[in-house]
Design a protein around this motif. Structure first.
Motif, short mmCIF file in Angstrom:
data_model
loop_
_atom_site.label_atom_id
_atom_site.label_comp_id
_atom_site.label_asym_id
_atom_site.label_seq_id
_atom_site.Cartn_x
_atom_site.Cartn_y
_atom_site.Cartn_z
N MET A 1 0.83 -1.20 0.00
CA MET A 1 0.00 0.00 0.00
C MET A 1 0.87 1.25 0.00
SD MET A 1 -2.52 1.49 2.95
CE MET A 1 -1.06 2.01 3.83
N ASN A 2 0.70 2.08 -1.02
CA ASN A 2 1.41 3.36 -1.12
C ASN A 2 0.40 4.49 -1.09
OD1 ASN A 2 3.93 2.01 -1.51
ND2 ASN A 2 3.39 1.69 -3.65
N LEU A 3 0.62 5.47 -0.24
CA LEU A 3 -0.35 6.55 -0.07
C LEU A 3 0.33 7.79 0.46
CD1 LEU A 3 -3.45 7.26 -0.10
CD2 LEU A 3 -3.48 6.59 2.32
N LEU A 4 -0.09 8.94 -0.04
CA LEU A 4 0.37 10.23 0.46
C LEU A 4 -0.80 10.94 1.12
CD1 LEU A 4 2.40 12.52 0.77
CD2 LEU A 4 1.80 13.28 -1.54
N ILE A 5 -0.69 11.17 2.40
CA ILE A 5 -1.72 11.91 3.13
C ILE A 5 -1.26 13.36 3.24
CG2 ILE A 5 -2.91 12.13 5.35
CD1 ILE A 5 -2.62 9.13 5.70
N ARG A 6 -2.12 14.25 2.78
CA ARG A 6 -1.75 15.67 2.73
C ARG A 6 -2.45 16.48 3.80
NH1 ARG A 6 1.20 16.92 -1.54
NH2 ARG A 6 1.14 15.66 -3.46
N SER A 7 -1.67 17.30 4.49
CA SER A 7 -2.18 18.36 5.38
C SER A 7 -3.04 17.83 6.51
CB SER A 7 -2.98 19.38 4.57
OG SER A 7 -2.20 19.93 3.53
N ALA A 8 -2.57 16.78 7.18
CA ALA A 8 -3.29 16.24 8.34
C ALA A 8 -2.80 16.91 9.61
CB ALA A 8 -3.08 14.74 8.43
N ILE A 34 7.77 12.37 6.78
CA ILE A 34 6.81 13.25 7.46
C ILE A 34 7.34 14.66 7.30
CG2 ILE A 34 5.60 13.79 9.62
CD1 ILE A 34 6.34 10.97 10.60
N GLU A 35 6.73 15.42 6.41
CA GLU A 35 7.22 16.76 6.09
C GLU A 35 6.04 17.71 5.88
OE1 GLU A 35 10.35 17.49 6.21
OE2 GLU A 35 11.27 15.48 6.17
N LYS A 36 6.34 19.00 5.81
CA LYS A 36 5.29 19.99 5.56
C LYS A 36 4.72 19.86 4.16
CE LYS A 36 5.07 22.26 9.47
NZ LYS A 36 3.82 22.27 10.26
N ASP A 37 5.58 19.52 3.19
CA ASP A 37 5.13 19.42 1.81
C ASP A 37 5.92 18.32 1.11
OD1 ASP A 37 3.87 19.87 -0.57
OD2 ASP A 37 4.95 21.72 -1.06
N ILE A 38 5.24 17.24 0.75
CA ILE A 38 5.89 16.10 0.12
C ILE A 38 5.37 15.96 -1.31
CG2 ILE A 38 6.23 13.60 0.19
CD1 ILE A 38 5.82 13.74 3.22
N SER A 39 6.26 15.70 -2.23
CA SER A 39 5.88 15.42 -3.61
C SER A 39 6.17 13.95 -3.88
CB SER A 39 6.68 16.28 -4.58
OG SER A 39 6.37 17.65 -4.40
N ALA A 40 5.15 13.23 -4.35
CA ALA A 40 5.31 11.80 -4.65
C ALA A 40 4.24 11.39 -5.65
CB ALA A 40 5.21 10.97 -3.38
N ASP A 41 4.61 10.52 -6.55
CA ASP A 41 3.69 10.07 -7.59
C ASP A 41 2.89 8.86 -7.11
OD1 ASP A 41 2.41 9.93 -9.97
OD2 ASP A 41 3.99 8.80 -10.99
N TYR A 42 2.12 9.11 -6.01
CA TYR A 42 1.28 8.06 -5.44
C TYR A 42 -0.14 8.60 -5.29
CZ TYR A 42 5.47 5.42 -4.03
OH TYR A 42 6.64 4.70 -4.01
N GLU A 43 -1.06 7.68 -5.02
CA GLU A 43 -2.41 8.10 -4.64
C GLU A 43 -2.31 9.02 -3.43
OE1 GLU A 43 -6.49 6.17 -2.69
OE2 GLU A 43 -4.78 4.88 -3.19
N SER A 44 -3.08 10.10 -3.46
CA SER A 44 -3.04 11.04 -2.33
C SER A 44 -4.42 11.17 -1.69
CB SER A 44 -2.54 12.41 -2.78
OG SER A 44 -3.45 13.01 -3.68
N PHE A 45 -4.39 11.54 -0.43
CA PHE A 45 -5.63 11.74 0.33
C PHE A 45 -5.56 13.12 0.96
CE2 PHE A 45 -8.68 11.56 3.70
CZ PHE A 45 -9.62 10.61 3.34
N ASP A 46 -6.51 13.99 0.59
CA ASP A 46 -6.54 15.35 1.13
C ASP A 46 -7.14 15.32 2.52
OD1 ASP A 46 -6.66 18.02 1.64
OD2 ASP A 46 -8.09 18.52 0.05
N ALA A 47 -6.30 15.54 3.52
CA ALA A 47 -6.73 15.46 4.92
C ALA A 47 -6.87 16.82 5.57
CB ALA A 47 -5.75 14.61 5.71
N ALA A 48 -6.96 17.88 4.76
CA ALA A 48 -7.09 19.23 5.32
C ALA A 48 -8.32 19.31 6.22
CB ALA A 48 -7.19 20.24 4.19
#
Length: 420
Positions: A1-8, A34-48
């Motif tokens: 499982m590869n996933l990028l969770i954004r702005s949690a 675990i960073e403020k802003d990550i770039s990755a070519d994976y499925e992302s989940f907007d957690a704002a």
């Protein structure tokens, strides 16, 4: 499982990332950044606007397997758990046959392997839960049972409880006490008080619980052994445990989520969906339970998930079975009780694992991803179509609840809640 969770927003007590808003990258189930802003070519989940907490762990879950799979089996039970944000379950031994030997423990351990939700069986204290002879505690411990309880049957024999405390002390296992003196409680159905008098029903006095709390506190002090009280419900129980902790007695306790928001006034309609044990208590008791959570007297919140077929609940109140399903509603009820997100993370995630001596869930690079993403500001409809349990005995089905579980991740697997 590869996933990028954004702005949690991270709610991890004792973590350096606590209260920070960050991106989290997961690769093959492992946290790799675990960073403020990550770039990755994976499925992302907007957690704002959402909060990321350690996966919840339930210390009091009833699943019918073995023997009562018509109520709930491991597949449906763990599905309901994942939908409620739980990544770990301690299963009560209230099955048919009871989990009273290594054979039952090993079956549950092996059957649940590979699941998103970690399943830890609890073994019985007494053989067949009969309260007479001690069960094969060490054999069960070696097979994977890390704590022992007779479930919803209190151990009436003080000598048996003393021997169990002394015996398990030798291999660092834990005894759970369900505090009820059956001689005092009798066959009553509801809390003893104004409501029981108005309904014309015999009540269960708070004393029935408090006598057993006092007894097992004395036993824990005498044996210098730890004890955990399951689902305390009265003001005096909170006071007794608070004083015991001050005196250095090794005691922990939990409370069922529904006992934090509902009083015995709900019983005026004779709705059997509100028939639970311990029974719903008074507003004074509810306030004391919430105070106990806030000051640290009460260590954990549990679902007390107790599934039943419809014929066990859709009957007259006096013959209906005790219990409701609660895995999918525990987080929402904790919010409804007015608890802060930090306190919820402590009582649903951190402390349950600490009580069982499990390692903490870590949020750091290289750690296994084990967390839940929740939004306390989103409402959701708890309906038959959004209920993942095999049973439907919840008074909250048909209601709109506040606080939604969006995503649950563990063991390189994810549950994404797409319902509205």
């Amino acid at each position: 499982m590869n996933l990028l969770i954004r702005s949690a927003k991270i709610i991890y007590p004792n973590s350096p990332y606590h209260n920070q808003v960050s991106d989290i990258l997961i690769e093959d189930g492992i946290i790799t950044s675990i960073e403020k802003d990550i770039s990755a070519d994976y499925e992302s989940f907007d957690a704002a606007g959402s909060m990321l907490m350690p996966g919840f762990f339930d210390l009091n879950c009833n699943i019918g397997e073995l023997g009562n799979e018509t109520k709930e089996d491991l597949q449906t039970g763990t599905s309901a758990a994942a939908a409620g944000g739980f990544t770990g379950l301690a299963l009560m031994p209230n099955t048919q046959s009871p989990v009273h030997s290594k054979a039952e423990v090993e079956y549950l351990v092996n059957k649940s392997k590979g699941n998103l939700v970690d399943v830890l069986p609890l073994g019985t204290i007494s053989n067949k839960r009969e309260g007479k002879d001690m069960a094969e505690l060490y054999d069960m411990y070696r097979s994977g049972a890390i704590a022992f309880t007779d479930g919803n049957r209190p151990v009436q024999d003080a000598g048996l409880m003393e021997r169990a405390m002394l015996y398990t002390k030798g291999f660092n296992a834990l005894i759970f006490s369900y505090p009820e003196d059956t001689a005092i409680a009798g066959k009553a159905q509801v809390n003893e008080g104004e409501v029981s008098t108005q309904l014309g029903m015999k009540g269960i006095p708070a004393l029935a619980e408090e006598l057993m709390v006092a007894r097992d506190l004395y036993l824990a002090e005498y044996t210098n052994s730890p004890v955990h009280f399951s689902t305390i419900s009265t003001k005096r129980s909170v006071q007794l445990i608070r004083e015991a902790k001050k005196n250095g007695i090794k005691v922990t306790c939990d409370v069922a989520a529904h006992h934090l928001v509902v009083t015995d006034n709900e019983l005026n309609s004779f709705d059997s969906l509100y028939k639970v044990k311990p029974p719903l208590r008074t507003r004074q008791d509810v306030d004391a339970l919430i105070d106990g959570l806030n000051d640290g007297t009460i260590d954990a919140i549990v679902s007390q998930h107790t599934p039943h077929e419809v014929e066990y609940k859709d009957v007259e109140f006096e013959i209906a079975s005790f219990g409701i399903i609660g895995l999918q509603t525990a987080f929402s009820l904790a919010l409804k009780a007015g608890l802060t997100p930090e306190l919820i993370a402590e009582k649903l995630s951190v402390n349950p694992r600490k009580i069982l001596g499990l390692g903490p869930v870590k949020l750091e690079v290289g750690a296994k991803a084990n967390f839940v993403l929740v939004d306390p500001n989103i409402s959701w409809d708890y309906a038959k179509t959004t209920n993942f349990s095999k049973s439907e005995n919840s008074p909250y089905i048909g209601q709109t609840l506040n606080g939604k579980v969006l995503l649950t991740i563990n063991n390189n697997q994810q549950f994404k809640n797409t319902s509205k």
